[in-house]
Enzyme design. Structure first.
Site, PDB file in Angstrom:
ATOM      1  N   ARG A   1       0.847  -1.189   0.000  1.00 52.65           N
ATOM      2  CA  ARG A   1       0.000   0.000   0.000  1.00 52.65           C
ATOM      3  C   ARG A   1       0.882   1.238   0.000  1.00 52.65           C
ATOM      4  NH1 ARG A   1      -2.903  -2.593  -2.048  1.00 52.65           N
ATOM      5  NH2 ARG A   1      -4.993  -3.320  -1.495  1.00 52.65           N
TER       6      ARG A   1
ATOM      7  N   GLU B   1      -3.372   7.860  -5.968  1.00 50.35           N
ATOM      8  CA  GLU B   1      -3.503   7.152  -7.245  1.00 50.35           C
ATOM      9  C   GLU B   1      -4.711   7.682  -8.003  1.00 50.35           C
ATOM     10  OE1 GLU B   1      -3.451   2.899  -6.828  1.00 50.35           O
ATOM     11  OE2 GLU B   1      -1.617   2.926  -5.613  1.00 50.35           O
TER      12      GLU B   1
ATOM     13  N   HIS C   1      -0.237   0.176 -10.453  1.00 52.32           N
ATOM     14  CA  HIS C   1      -0.971  -0.722  -9.547  1.00 52.32           C
ATOM     15  C   HIS C   1      -1.468  -1.958 -10.295  1.00 52.32           C
ATOM     16  CE1 HIS C   1      -3.342  -0.638  -5.505  1.00 52.32           C
ATOM     17  NE2 HIS C   1      -3.025  -1.877  -5.854  1.00 52.32           N
TER      18      HIS C   1
END
Length: 322
Positions: free
Chosen positions: A238, A267, A286
């Site tokens: 994370r 993000e 990601h």
């Protein structure tokens, strides 16, 4: 009366509905729903017994989930949901297939960096034959390298297993003493041992979830302990484990030899981020673990257990955040 299952996913993942239907074809008495408009989202969620979605969509539709009995996240991390007050529904997260995907990502990035494959690709684009980058330093075998895995859970254990298969020395760090030791970890430490493991690792791989205990764990000057080996940070856990400002400082001061980043504080990563232009940094959006047919198979197994009134696996504890 049929069980109403609502599958709420971003438009780009609508193909996953086919995977769900394929995995659950042996189950009967299910009414599947997939909303296409915001009006349908509200009405279908309010009438659903079970919801399959991602944490972002779940968190933005919590007001419509008052009658839902079970919500299943297709992501492993659910911090966007657990940051809110607890809800009466059962919340489960995906587990089971991301480990191998993330382990392959980690190994691929390490091999790519150690063999300077990105440099070779840049040279190719320039029609340039240049062996200089490979002659200035002796190549390092993976078996000569050490890696620190922050978070040796199900995914971290799979990463450790693959790294060990290449002969790497594996350090593992966890918040609490594990009930069963991971057989692929050579040296285990608790959080207070973080400075030691950072000082002994060529690569530092964070697979930590987002919790109050892990947020900002690598902030401050803790990464200065990486100066000895010029460790490379790999973050597939994370983004809030370390701030962007700390990363930039650690690389500029030579504490880190580089960073391979798949997750970020914010993000999408803003175009204005300094990380984009730093040559020591590799950025991916990601994607270290994505939905596969196995994700649908995991849900199908859970759905069958739910229909039989059994306790579900991978149930999230709201207080812990995972």
């Amino acid at each position: 009366m049929s069980l109403r299952v609502c599958v709420l996913l971003p438009e780009a993942y609508h193909w996953f509905m086919g995977c769900m239907l394929s995995s659950c074809k042996h189950l009967t008495g299910i009414e599947w729903m997939q909303p296409n408009t915001q009006q349908e989202v509200s009405s279908m969620l309010q009438s659903a017994d079970v919801v399959v979605s991602d944490p972002v969509l779940i968190s933005s539709n919590l007001d419509n989930l008052s009658k839902v009995k079970w919500v299943h996240s297709i992501w492993a991390g659910v911090s966007q949901v657990t940051s809110s007050a607890p809800f009466p529904f059962i919340l489960t997260r995906h587990a089971g297939s991301f480990g191998i995907l993330m382990a392959e990502y980690v190994i691929a990035q390490i091999v790519c960096r150690e063999r300077k494959l990105l440099i070779a690709h840049q040279n190719q684009l320039q029609h340039k034959w240049d062996k200089t980058p490979w002659s200035t330093r002796q190549e390092r075998l993976l078996s000569s390298l050490s890696i620190e895995i922050l978070g040796v859970g199900a995914i971290g254990s799979k990463v450790a297993e693959m790294c060990k298969a290449f002969g790497m020395t594996v350090w593992g760090l966890t918040r609490t003493e594990p009930t069963t030791a991971c057989p692929h970890v050579d040296h285990h430490r608790l959080l207070e041992g973080l400075p030691e493991v950072l000082a002994n690792s060529d690569y530092v791989c964070s697979i930590l979830p987002s919790t109050p205990q892990t947020a900002g764990l690598l902030n401050g000057d803790i990464l200065q302990n990486c100066s000895k080996k010029k460790s490379v940070l790999i973050n597939v856990g994370r983004g809030d484990v370390v701030s962007e400002a700390v990363l930039v400082t650690a690389i500029r001061h030579g504490w880190l030899g580089g960073a391979i980043l798949d997750v970020f504080e914010q993000e999408p990563l803003p175009e204005s981020s300094e990380l984009w232009s730093m040559p020591e940094v590799v950025i991916t959006p990601h994607i270290s673990a994505q939905c596969t047919q196995e994700c649908a198979d995991v849900f199908a197994s859970q759905l069958q257990e739910f229909m039989q009134g059994k306790k579900l696996k991978h149930t999230v504890e709201w207080g812990r955040g995972y």
